[in-house]
Design a protein around this motif. Structure first.
Motif, PDB file in Angstrom:
ATOM      1  N   ARG A 319      34.483  63.880  65.723  1.00  0.00           N
ATOM      2  CA  ARG A 319      34.088  63.320  67.025  1.00  0.00           C
ATOM      3  C   ARG A 319      32.897  64.079  67.604  1.00  0.00           C
ATOM      4  O   ARG A 319      32.038  63.487  68.278  1.00  0.00           O
ATOM      5  N   CYS A 339      33.734  60.620  77.633  1.00  0.00           N
ATOM      6  CA  CYS A 339      34.379  60.020  76.460  1.00  0.00           C
ATOM      7  C   CYS A 339      34.596  61.051  75.359  1.00  0.00           C
ATOM      8  O   CYS A 339      35.644  61.053  74.690  1.00  0.00           O
ATOM      9  N   TRP A 340      33.621  61.931  75.174  1.00  0.00           N
ATOM     10  CA  TRP A 340      33.747  62.969  74.139  1.00  0.00           C
ATOM     11  C   TRP A 340      34.933  63.884  74.426  1.00  0.00           C
ATOM     12  O   TRP A 340      35.791  64.097  73.542  1.00  0.00           O
ATOM     13  N   ASP A 343      38.248  62.021  74.074  1.00  0.00           N
ATOM     14  CA  ASP A 343      38.609  61.798  72.668  1.00  0.00           C
ATOM     15  C   ASP A 343      39.092  63.090  72.007  1.00  0.00           C
ATOM     16  O   ASP A 343      39.992  63.060  71.150  1.00  0.00           O
ATOM     17  N   ARG A 346      42.668  63.468  73.081  1.00  0.00           N
ATOM     18  CA  ARG A 346      43.541  62.540  72.353  1.00  0.00           C
ATOM     19  C   ARG A 346      43.707  62.954  70.900  1.00  0.00           C
ATOM     20  O   ARG A 346      44.800  62.860  70.336  1.00  0.00           O
ATOM     21  N   PHE A 352      44.077  59.944  68.111  1.00  0.00           N
ATOM     22  CA  PHE A 352      42.707  59.434  67.945  1.00  0.00           C
ATOM     23  C   PHE A 352      42.467  59.030  66.503  1.00  0.00           C
ATOM     24  O   PHE A 352      42.819  59.740  65.588  1.00  0.00           O
TER      25      PHE A 352
END
Length: 352
Positions: A319, A339-340, A343, A346, A352
Motif C-alpha cells: 500500500r 486513504c493511505w 488502508d 485496515r 485489506f
C-alpha cells in the motif's frame, strides 16, 4: 578521474564510447534510473561531446572551451533543444512538443529537431521529466522516434521504463543508470558543502537510496524527528488513524505553499513507512535488525506487539508503494493521506 566529473556511471560512458568509436550510435535513447543520480547531467555532457567544435565525438572528450561547449553549458546552443515539465503542470504540455493549436508541427521540439543544424553537425534534444508524458504527448513523439531526422539525437530522461508507453520503449535504446554507491553520495555531500561532517554525510547517504538529490531532501532535522514519531505509531499495537493522518498532513503543509516541495516531503514520509514494513518482513524471515537505531527500535516494538501475519505486513508495504505512485500522479494530498493511513490500519487488522 570520472568522465566530465560525473561520478558512478563509468559503464554507461563506456557503452557510448564503444558506439561512437564504431560509428553506430542510436538516434533515440531512454535514460532511466532513480531521480537525482546524474542522468540529465550525463545527457548534457553527451551533448557537449556531440556538438564540440574542436574534438571528434568518438574521443568522448569535449574540450569545454570552444563556443559550442560553452553554449551547451549555458543552455544557449542553437542545436541543443531542452524540454522539461513546468512546475505548475502535472504533465509535459503538448505545446512544447508540437506547438500550440495554431502552429501544430510548425513549432515545438518535434519540428525544431528536424531543422538543419546551425553550428554543429548534429541536433540534440533532451526531454527531461519524461515520466510526465501523458498519452497524447507520448503519441506526438512517435513519428520523430520512428523516423528520426538525419544526424539528430533525442534523449528522454525518466526513472523507469514502466512509466513510458510500450510504443515509446520500443523505439528507444534503453540506458539504465544505477544508484550511486553510498561512499560516492557521502563524498558528494561533503565536497558540495551539504553535510557538516563525515558522520552526517554517511547517515544521509545510508538513507538516500543512491541519490544525492534524495540525500538533500533528508537533510532537514525536523524530518528525522517526525520519522521517529511515525515509526513508533506504525509499530504500536493499534494505529490511531485520524491522529496520524492529521499529523502527516500538518507536517507536509509545513514544507510550504508550493505543491512540489509538499509532494517531495510526502514521498519521504511514505518512503519511511515502506522501509519500516520491508525491514520488518526481513527481520521476520531471520535477517539481522537494521543498524539504524530508530528503525531497529520500531521493529522490535512491532515484533513484541500483537501477532501480525506476513500477509498483512506485506499488504502494508504494498500500500505504501501504491501511495508513492499516487503522489507522482498528483493525487489530492488530503485524500491520499487519509486513504493511505486508513488502508494501513485496515491491513494491520487483516481487512485489506
Amino acid at each position: 578521474m570520472p568522465w566530465q566529473e560525473i561520478e558512478g556511471h563509468d559503464a554507461v560512458v563506456e557503452q557510448f564510447r564503444r558506439a561512437l568509436e564504431r560509428g553506430r550510435m542510436a538516434s533515440s535513447f531512454l535514460f532511466v534510473g532513480p531521480s537525482g543520480i546524474g542522468k540529465r547531467t550525463f545527457a548534457l555532457a553527451l551533448a557537449r561531446t556531440l556538438l564540440c567544435q574542436t574534438r571528434p565525438e568518438s574521443a568522448m572528450d569535449p574540450c569545454g572551451r570552444c563556443e559550442s561547449c560553452v553554449q551547451v553549458t549555458a543552455g544557449t546552443h542553437p542545436d541543443l533543444l531542452q524540454v522539461a515539465k513546468p512546475k505548475d503542470k502535472s504533465f509535459l504540455p503538448l505545446e512544447l512538443l508540437i506547438g500550440d493549436k495554431e502552429h501544430r508541427m510548425r513549432e515545438g521540439l518535434c519540428h525544431d529537431i528536424g531543422l538543419k543544424p546551425y553550428m554543429a553537425g548534429r541536433r540534440v534534444a533532451i526531454i527531461d521529466d519524461a515520466d510526465y508524458l501523458n498519452a497524447e504527448g507520448a503519441n506526438s513523439l512517435l513519428k520523430t522516434l520512428e523516423e528520426p531526422p538525419p544526424r539528430s539525437v533525442l534523449i528522454l530522461v525518466g526513472t523507469s521504463p514502466a512509466r513510458q508507453l510500450p510504443t515509446i520503449r520500443s523505439r528507444c535504446q534503453l540506458i539504465r543508470f544505477q544508484p550511486l554507491p553510498e561512499p560516492i553520495v557521502a563524498r558528494l555531500l561533503l565536497t558540495q558543502g551539504h553535510a557538516s561532517d563525515a558522520a552526517e554525510a554517511a547517515r544521509l547517504a545510508a538513507h538516500a537510496e543512491g541519490s544525492p538529490e534524495r540525500a538533500l531532501e533528508l537533510a532537514d532535522p525536523a524530518l528525522w524527528e517526525f520519522r521517529e514519531k511515525l515509526l513508533a505509531d506504525l509499530a504500536a499495537p493499534s494505529l490511531d488513524g485520524l491522529r496520524v493522518a492529521s499529523a502527516v498532513s500538518a507536517f507536509v503543509d509545513e514544507a510550504g505553499r508550493d505543491a512540489p516541495p509538499r509532494r517531495a516531503r510526502l514521498r519521504l514520509i511514505v518512503g519511511f513507512a515502506a522501509e519500516f514494513y520491508r525491514r520488518w518482513l526481513l527481520v521476520r524471515e531471520g535477517a539481522e535488525p537494521p543498524s539504524d537505531a530508530t528503525l531497529a527500535r520500531a521493529i522490535r516494538q512491532a515484533v513484541n506487539g500483537p501477532v501480525r501475519t506476513e500477509g498483512s505486513i506485506a499488504a502494508c508495504a504494498e500500500r505504501c508503494l501504491d501511495a508513492l505512485e499516487q503522489i507522482d500522479r498528483n493525487a489530492n494530498q488530503t485524500t491520499l493521506i487519509e486513504c493511505w493511513i486508513d488502508d494501513l490500519d485496515r491491513a494491520a487488522g487483516g481487512d485489506f
